[in-house]
Design a protein around this motif. Structure first.
Motif, mmCIF file in Angstrom:
data_model
loop_
_atom_site.group_PDB
_atom_site.id
_atom_site.type_symbol
_atom_site.label_atom_id
_atom_site.label_comp_id
_atom_site.label_asym_id
_atom_site.label_seq_id
_atom_site.Cartn_x
_atom_site.Cartn_y
_atom_site.Cartn_z
ATOM 1 N N ARG A 11 -3.454 -0.885 -8.997
ATOM 2 C CA ARG A 11 -4.694 -1.337 -8.361
ATOM 3 C C ARG A 11 -4.472 -1.767 -6.919
ATOM 4 N N MET A 12 -3.276 -2.205 -6.601
ATOM 5 C CA MET A 12 -2.982 -2.620 -5.225
ATOM 6 C C MET A 12 -2.737 -1.437 -4.304
ATOM 7 N N ARG A 15 0.151 -1.409 -1.700
ATOM 8 C CA ARG A 15 0.461 -2.688 -1.064
ATOM 9 C C ARG A 15 1.551 -3.407 -1.862
ATOM 10 N N VAL A 17 3.428 -6.086 -3.964
ATOM 11 C CA VAL A 17 3.089 -7.133 -4.921
ATOM 12 C C VAL A 17 4.346 -7.944 -5.202
#
Length: 250
Positions: A11-12, A15, A17
């Motif tokens: 979902r990121m 990016r 995490v």
């Protein structure tokens, strides 16, 4: 755990995490894990101390994070580090788990950064030594403030002592950032201090690379940073560091 972590990473969408490893103890008591209520819970069996005392549990979580890291960019962060020895022990377990996954032929992240929470006075004091052996710092401002000022933030009788702009806190933060940058690693900050709009310029001037904050505070803090010249923020912090009391800084 693998499915849950992988879902977050997906979902990121590319990016980074950062997964903080299990951080029970203190104000987060999990009796089903064997953590008992203690007379001084914030000075007790918590954070990385708990994980290193429960290697099976720790290895399971690290294994899940590394496996999920095949689905996106992940990093691992250890809480409540107080010594280089603890960091080395935790990193050794990560290396062993990574080797196990490679032998088993399971997909996993091979170059997952490993960092630490800097939230104890001991970690702040030896930040230069710790910075040599990890990939990033994240300052846990809530605990760093309460440990440095010797005050229980859950005790209403001494809550007035919780001063993020106490000279001791500002000097500790400056030293931590300097140690991290000298070693070439990024330094972030989290906790209530990071979500206060009026402190955003101070954190910018101290040189933090990232701020981890409550989502509700994000628009205002971003606005302050966008409207503040870095040189102006540095000049402000230089002035604040010369002041003798938290009241003067406020």
């Amino acid at each position: 755990q693998v499915k849950t972590y992988a879902r977050v990473l997906q979902r990121m969408d590319g990016r980074l995490v950062v997964f903080r490893t299990l951080d029970v103890g203190g104000d987060k008591v999990s009796e089903y894990l064997g953590a008992k209520r203690e007379y001084n819970p914030f000075l007790g069996w918590r954070g990385i101390r708990f994980s290193l005392s429960n290697p099976g549990l720790f290895r399971t979580q690290v294994r899940a994070i590394l496996r999920a890291a095949a689905a996106g960019r992940a990093a691992i962060m250890f809480p409540m580090i107080t010594s280089v020895e603890e960091l080395r022990q935790a990193r050794a377990i990560c290396a062993e788990v990574r080797d196990d996954l490679a032998r088993e032929g399971l997909a996993h992240g091979r170059d997952v950064p490993v960092g630490i929470m800097v939230e104890t006075p001991s970690a702040a004091t030896i930040a230069d030594l710790l910075a040599r052996e990890c990939d990033f710092f994240s300052v846990g401002s809530n605990d760093l403030i309460q440990y440095t000022l010797a005050m229980d933030r859950g005790n209403s009788r001494v809550s007035y002592l919780y001063r993020p702009l106490h000279p001791a806190i500002l000097r500790s933060l400056r030293a931590i950032v300097a140690a991290g940058h000298a070693a070439g690693i990024p330094v972030s900050i989290c906790g209530e201090m990071a979500s206060e709009t009026r402190l955003a310029e101070v954190l910018l001037g101290l040189g933090f690379d990232h701020i981890s904050l409550h989502s509700a505070a994000l628009p205002k803090v971003k606005q302050v940073i966008r409207w503040t010249a870095y040189a102006e923020a540095r000049e402000l912090v230089d002035r604040l560091l010369d002041l003798p009391t938290a009241d003067d800084v406020d």
